[in-house]
Design a protein around this motif. Structure first.
Motif, PDB file in Angstrom:
ATOM      1  N   GLY A  62      30.603 -10.327  -1.642  1.00 19.17           N
ATOM      2  CA  GLY A  62      30.214 -11.733  -1.491  1.00 19.17           C
ATOM      3  C   GLY A  62      30.788 -12.598  -2.599  1.00 19.17           C
ATOM      4  O   GLY A  62      31.280 -13.705  -2.347  1.00 19.17           O
ATOM      5  N   ILE A  63      30.741 -12.114  -3.838  1.00 22.97           N
ATOM      6  CA  ILE A  63      31.305 -12.871  -4.958  1.00 22.97           C
ATOM      7  C   ILE A  63      32.814 -13.000  -4.785  1.00 22.97           C
ATOM      8  O   ILE A  63      33.379 -14.093  -4.956  1.00 22.97           O
ATOM      9  N   TYR A  64      33.471 -11.904  -4.427  1.00 19.46           N
ATOM     10  CA  TYR A  64      34.918 -11.938  -4.213  1.00 19.46           C
ATOM     11  C   TYR A  64      35.246 -12.961  -3.114  1.00 19.46           C
ATOM     12  O   TYR A  64      36.156 -13.790  -3.270  1.00 19.46           O
ATOM     13  N   GLY A  65      34.505 -12.902  -2.019  1.00 22.30           N
ATOM     14  CA  GLY A  65      34.758 -13.809  -0.899  1.00 22.30           C
ATOM     15  C   GLY A  65      34.584 -15.265  -1.281  1.00 22.30           C
ATOM     16  O   GLY A  65      35.361 -16.130  -0.846  1.00 22.30           O
ATOM     17  N   LEU A  94      44.617  -3.404 -11.717  1.00 21.29           N
ATOM     18  CA  LEU A  94      43.307  -3.894 -12.161  1.00 21.29           C
ATOM     19  C   LEU A  94      42.324  -2.730 -12.312  1.00 21.29           C
ATOM     20  O   LEU A  94      41.490  -2.719 -13.235  1.00 21.29           O
ATOM     21  N   TYR A  95      42.439  -1.754 -11.405  1.00 23.17           N
ATOM     22  CA  TYR A  95      41.585  -0.570 -11.526  1.00 23.17           C
ATOM     23  C   TYR A  95      41.866   0.165 -12.834  1.00 23.17           C
ATOM     24  O   TYR A  95      40.939   0.654 -13.495  1.00 23.17           O
ATOM     25  N   TYR A  96      43.139   0.254 -13.202  1.00 21.75           N
ATOM     26  CA  TYR A  96      43.496   0.902 -14.468  1.00 21.75           C
ATOM     27  C   TYR A  96      42.719   0.282 -15.619  1.00 21.75           C
ATOM     28  O   TYR A  96      42.162   0.991 -16.469  1.00 21.75           O
ATOM     29  N   TRP A  97      42.662  -1.060 -15.664  1.00 23.05           N
ATOM     30  CA  TRP A  97      41.988  -1.729 -16.781  1.00 23.05           C
ATOM     31  C   TRP A  97      40.471  -1.594 -16.695  1.00 23.05           C
ATOM     32  O   TRP A  97      39.793  -1.445 -17.716  1.00 23.05           O
ATOM     33  N   LEU A 135      27.340  -3.722 -10.940  1.00 18.86           N
ATOM     34  CA  LEU A 135      26.834  -4.777 -11.822  1.00 18.86           C
ATOM     35  C   LEU A 135      27.949  -5.574 -12.491  1.00 18.86           C
ATOM     36  O   LEU A 135      27.883  -6.809 -12.570  1.00 18.86           O
ATOM     37  N   LEU A 136      28.993  -4.883 -12.963  1.00 13.53           N
ATOM     38  CA  LEU A 136      30.055  -5.571 -13.703  1.00 13.53           C
ATOM     39  C   LEU A 136      31.454  -5.302 -13.149  1.00 13.53           C
ATOM     40  O   LEU A 136      32.397  -6.018 -13.506  1.00 13.53           O
ATOM     41  N   GLY A 137      31.600  -4.287 -12.316  1.00 12.41           N
ATOM     42  CA  GLY A 137      32.923  -3.914 -11.838  1.00 12.41           C
ATOM     43  C   GLY A 137      33.655  -5.016 -11.101  1.00 12.41           C
ATOM     44  O   GLY A 137      34.889  -5.132 -11.184  1.00 12.41           O
ATOM     45  N   TRP A 138      32.932  -5.875 -10.399  1.00 13.28           N
ATOM     46  CA  TRP A 138      33.543  -6.937  -9.591  1.00 13.28           C
ATOM     47  C   TRP A 138      34.350  -7.915 -10.447  1.00 13.28           C
ATOM     48  O   TRP A 138      35.312  -8.532  -9.962  1.00 13.28           O
ATOM     49  N   LEU A 139      33.994  -8.048 -11.722  1.00 15.92           N
ATOM     50  CA  LEU A 139      34.688  -9.004 -12.596  1.00 15.92           C
ATOM     51  C   LEU A 139      36.190  -8.728 -12.670  1.00 15.92           C
ATOM     52  O   LEU A 139      37.000  -9.649 -12.733  1.00 15.92           O
TER      53      LEU A 139
END
Length: 422
Positions: A62-65, A94-97, A135-139
């Motif tokens: 939802g946040i991404y959208g 981005l996954y790497y970071w 909780l934080l991964g979406w950032l």
């Protein structure tokens, strides 16, 4: 368009086929790569992660959208091959970071640690996933949203990147030559999961290992220093809830005990293992011993077989939950989820050989048999077929009877051991 749900429907049976093949290959080679309690714990944590995901999936998506819809200056076409290819490459970068910072920032490690807790390395380890990563991964993926990659594409790409990483969690595949130099492979990822000084905090790539080569975090597996798996603060538990809270709780304690306010914040953002000097002095922790024995509480064969059988039933219930939960009212879905989590925790205590596990499991099996018999219902089935009701009652009832028999056997065995040692 291909949906994540359809991809998972194809993937899940494949997971268990490959786990079976890995087990057979390992047996044929005379290697012991599986331990039943550890495998149950890893699969149970994967199940717990999926249960939590039912309630939190819309959070990250939802946040991404919202960012992609309202803040992206353009919207990339979902029917373009180059958009898909660039999306996969960007996601993997981005996954790497995210993965790297998940090892370098304590609050991110608190979520990621779940995946590293197993002291064995096999395909069930791949399914050992966190319940708090949302909780934080979406950032870390907001750059994709701001560049206009469609939400549906992001969801599919994320799943593809995750599924790729399943097969690299094995010891039965050796070096792969040039492949190891470009892609994340079993050899590269074994090094990532190791706690040896040589390998610590290396090889973060999801699909491509070239990110590690570019950013200086690559290490090659060394046959003279074979990987030893787990974490430098061993979990020592089969409890799935504690596995998810294992780092959060000590962080809260250290933050509370720290005398200086800056240290209360640093606890969360410093690397894993960092503690304020005053806290470390007052509440010391033992040094890590890489030669420590792997966690393996002794339990009877009967209890081990019971655990395998009951976990198989919980796994079937979990599959049913994932199917019906999106259609259920929130209170019913939450109740079903709590029932499954309770079952996983009871089983964890049981496999640790703790007496409370027997009582919790008896309460679950007997309560399930009685409750379903009296109500004639099962979660998500308000008008369940009488044969389904009967099957649930019989299986739960047999579980309760078996648990009573095992409890009696364990009691007699304990008494016998006491009389011998006394």
């Amino acid at each position: 368009m291909i949906t994540p749900e359809r991809i998972m429907a194809w993937a899940i049976p494949g997971f268990f086929v490959l786990i079976g093949i890995e087990l057979l290959v390992a047996k044929w080679r005379g290697r012991e790569v599986y331990h039943s309690s550890d495998a149950i714990n890893s699969l149970g944590l994967g199940m717990l992660s999926q249960i939590v995901g039912v309630f939190t999936k819309l959070f990250a998506i939802g946040i991404y959208g919202w960012f992609a819809t309202h803040l992206a200056p353009w919207h990339l076409p979902a029917n373009s091959a180059w958009v898909w290819i660039s999306a996969l490459l960007l996601y993997d970068l981005l996954y790497y970071w995210l993965h790297r910072l998940g090892h370098e920032v304590n609050v991110l490690w608190a979520a990621h640690v779940v995946h590293h807790q197993s002291e064995r390395y096999n395909l069930t380890t791949a399914l050992r996933q966190t319940g708090s990563g949302f909780l934080l991964g979406w950032l870390f993926y907001l750059p994709m949203a701001l560049l206009g990659y469609p939400t549906e594409m992001f969801a599919v790409i994320a799943l593809i990147d995750l599924l790729y990483q399943f097969w690299v969690h094995t010891e039965v595949i050796g070096r792969l030559g040039w492949f190891d130099r470009v892609f994340c492979s079993p050899s590269n990822h074994r090094a990532h999961h190791a706690v040896n000084d040589r390998y610590l905090d290396r090889n973060y790539g999801g699909i491509l290992i070239v990110w590690d080569r570019l950013f200086g975090t690559f290490i090659e597996e060394n046959d003279e220093d074979p990987p030893i798996y787990g974490t430098r603060s061993p979990l020592q538990s089969w409890n799935p809830l504690w596995a998810n809270l294992e780092v959060y709780w000590p962080m809260l304690q250290d933050s509370w005990h720290a005398r200086h306010w800056p240290d209360k914040l640093r606890v969360w953002i410093k690397p894993p293992g960092w503690r304020p000097a005053d806290v470390a002095a007052r509440f010391p922790k033992p040094a890590f011993d890489i030669a420590h024995a792997r966690y393996n509480p002794p339990i009877s064969r009967a209890l081990r077989l019971y655990g395998l059988a009951q976990f198989a039933l919980l796994l079937l219930m979990g599959t049913n939950f994932l199917d019906v939960a999106p259609k259920l009212p929130l209170p019913q879905a939450a109740t079903y989820a709590l029932y499954l989590i309770y079952g996983l925790c009871a089983l964890g205590f049981l496999l640790e050989g703790r007496r409370i596990g027997i009582w919790l499991e008896l309460l679950r099996t007997a309560g399930t048999a009685l409750g379903v018999a009296l109500s004639g219902r099962w979660f998500g089935m308000p008008h369940a077929d009488a044969r389904v009701v009967a099957l649930v009652v019989v299986l739960a009832g047999l579980g309760a009877v078996a648990m009573l028999g095992i409890a009696g056997y364990e009691h007699r065995r304990t008494d016998a051991m006491r009389s011998v040692t006394g």
